[in-house]
Enzyme design. Sequence first.
Site, PDB file in Angstrom:
ATOM      1  N   GLY A  11       0.820  -1.207   0.000  1.00 23.87           N
ATOM      2  CA  GLY A  11       0.000   0.000   0.000  1.00 23.87           C
ATOM      3  C   GLY A  11       0.852   1.254   0.000  1.00 23.87           C
ATOM      4  O   GLY A  11       1.883   1.316   0.664  1.00 23.87           O
ATOM      5  N   ARG A  72       0.966  -5.302  -5.474  1.00 23.69           N
ATOM      6  CA  ARG A  72       1.193  -6.529  -4.715  1.00 23.69           C
ATOM      7  C   ARG A  72       1.571  -7.607  -5.731  1.00 23.69           C
ATOM      8  O   ARG A  72       0.998  -7.685  -6.809  1.00 23.69           O
ATOM      9  CB  ARG A  72      -0.049  -6.913  -3.910  1.00 23.69           C
ATOM     10  CG  ARG A  72      -0.485  -5.763  -2.991  1.00 23.69           C
ATOM     11  CD  ARG A  72      -1.520  -6.179  -1.968  1.00 23.69           C
ATOM     12  NE  ARG A  72      -2.033  -5.014  -1.249  1.00 23.69           N
ATOM     13  CZ  ARG A  72      -1.432  -4.440  -0.221  1.00 23.69           C
ATOM     14  NH1 ARG A  72      -0.283  -4.943   0.224  1.00 23.69           N
ATOM     15  NH2 ARG A  72      -1.955  -3.383   0.379  1.00 23.69           N
ATOM     16  N   ASP A 103       4.625  -4.625   6.225  1.00 20.35           N
ATOM     17  CA  ASP A 103       5.051  -5.940   6.704  1.00 20.35           C
ATOM     18  C   ASP A 103       5.338  -6.910   5.562  1.00 20.35           C
ATOM     19  O   ASP A 103       6.371  -7.583   5.551  1.00 20.35           O
ATOM     20  CB  ASP A 103       3.974  -6.510   7.630  1.00 20.35           C
ATOM     21  CG  ASP A 103       4.396  -7.830   8.254  1.00 20.35           C
ATOM     22  OD1 ASP A 103       5.241  -7.816   9.174  1.00 20.35           O
ATOM     23  OD2 ASP A 103       3.877  -8.885   7.823  1.00 20.35           O
ATOM     24  N   THR A 125       4.068   2.537   5.925  1.00 20.84           N
ATOM     25  CA  THR A 125       2.698   2.058   6.101  1.00 20.84           C
ATOM     26  C   THR A 125       1.959   2.986   7.046  1.00 20.84           C
ATOM     27  O   THR A 125       2.498   3.362   8.088  1.00 20.84           O
ATOM     28  CB  THR A 125       2.671   0.619   6.654  1.00 20.84           C
ATOM     29  OG1 THR A 125       1.328   0.281   7.018  1.00 20.84           O
ATOM     30  CG2 THR A 125       3.568   0.466   7.864  1.00 20.84           C
ATOM     31  N   ASP A 127      -0.577   2.269   8.859  1.00 21.43           N
ATOM     32  CA  ASP A 127      -1.141   1.574  10.025  1.00 21.43           C
ATOM     33  C   ASP A 127      -0.260   1.682  11.269  1.00 21.43           C
ATOM     34  O   ASP A 127      -0.730   1.431  12.379  1.00 21.43           O
ATOM     35  CB  ASP A 127      -1.362   0.095   9.713  1.00 21.43           C
ATOM     36  CG  ASP A 127      -2.515  -0.135   8.750  1.00 21.43           C
ATOM     37  OD1 ASP A 127      -3.275   0.818   8.500  1.00 21.43           O
ATOM     38  OD2 ASP A 127      -2.645  -1.259   8.239  1.00 21.43           O
ATOM     39  N   ASP A 129       2.044  -0.375  12.232  1.00 20.16           N
ATOM     40  CA  ASP A 129       2.015  -1.703  12.859  1.00 20.16           C
ATOM     41  C   ASP A 129       3.333  -2.464  12.704  1.00 20.16           C
ATOM     42  O   ASP A 129       3.382  -3.672  12.958  1.00 20.16           O
ATOM     43  CB  ASP A 129       0.876  -2.534  12.270  1.00 20.16           C
ATOM     44  CG  ASP A 129       0.989  -2.721  10.756  1.00 20.16           C
ATOM     45  OD1 ASP A 129       1.844  -2.056  10.122  1.00 20.16           O
ATOM     46  OD2 ASP A 129       0.215  -3.510  10.194  1.00 20.16           O
ATOM     47  N   ARG A 171      -5.878  -2.722   9.451  1.00 17.58           N
ATOM     48  CA  ARG A 171      -6.217  -4.131   9.271  1.00 17.58           C
ATOM     49  C   ARG A 171      -5.939  -4.955  10.523  1.00 17.58           C
ATOM     50  O   ARG A 171      -6.773  -5.742  10.966  1.00 17.58           O
ATOM     51  CB  ARG A 171      -5.440  -4.708   8.066  1.00 17.58           C
ATOM     52  CG  ARG A 171      -5.839  -6.129   7.696  1.00 17.58           C
ATOM     53  CD  ARG A 171      -5.095  -6.615   6.456  1.00 17.58           C
ATOM     54  NE  ARG A 171      -3.668  -6.748   6.689  1.00 17.58           N
ATOM     55  CZ  ARG A 171      -2.747  -5.941   6.195  1.00 17.58           C
ATOM     56  NH1 ARG A 171      -3.096  -4.922   5.455  1.00 17.58           N
ATOM     57  NH2 ARG A 171      -1.473  -6.128   6.446  1.00 17.58           N
TER      58      ARG A 171
END
Length: 329
Positions: A11, A72, A103, A125, A127, A129, A171
């Site tokens: 992303g 992707r 990730d 990213t 997120d 995360d 997510r």
Amino acid sequence: MKRLAVLTSGGDSPGMNPAIRSVTRSALSFGVEVVGVYNGYQGLIDEEFTPLDSLIVSGKNRYSGTFLQTSRCPEFTTEEGQKKGIANLRKHGIEGLIVIGGDGSLTGARAIHRHGYPVVGMPGTIDNDIYGTEMGIGVDTALNTIITLVDMIKATAASHRRCFVVEVMGRSSGYLALMTSISTGSQVAVIPEYRVNMDRIVENLHHRTRNKHNNSVIIVAEGVCSGGEFMERLRGAGKIEQEVRLTVLGHVQRGGIPTHFDRLLGARMGEMAVQALVHGETGVMVGQVAGKMQLRNLEEILGRKKELPADAIRVARNLGIEFGDPVEM
């Protein structure tokens, strides 16, 4: 090292362009040529290479997304795909690779390292995360974008005495939902790390109505459920005195103009990644730890769960934000 390559994968996140610019200009300062790889790992397989120089990256720090584009690539999860990508790098005289992504992208970088090819990762990213770094490239811009949009939603919510359910990205991490709940004054954060307590949420909303608050906002991380699904669960849990509406923010969260923080973070991480490759480091990710740039071993950080900041949890509780009970791991 005479030539290195840089790619963005997975992303997109605001701040990737400043990072590419930093990689390019930092490498040139070391006398190293830079090659951009279009379309992520798929570009490695398809040999979508383009030379980068100071002029090409000039001004790119103020643009969203990634001008190298991203995708992707299921083929690169296979050993055959990985070896083909590495062979193409070597075919073009490229001696090292910098990967900017989340990730899955960093997992691809680790695979490249295991095949014996020099690679350094950078966390890109929204997120936030990725274990091993306090912030990822793009997080700050995404937060500011969400804040702006939720502030707008709150204006119409107050005008119509409504409760709004707002779905945000996240997510596997509730970072965006929790942090924006704090900064926007929202009442509920629905996040993957905590189990929803619908009874308490309903009581929270009733309490606000009884105390003459004319609006409520619930921030839902997409990793728990869709905003629509949550809204139906909320309606089924008890009579909600306010009309409930849904807003799904979607990919607009990725599209903000990079903030100062993300431009600077991309610049600092890009420069460190180049230094690492030039000095023989491989299989590492550049992370921010205690505000400083550090190299973290990919083998040690991938697969580890990044916890939400404990102080943010405490602040949210003391501000009266409802976010449920911890999920036992």
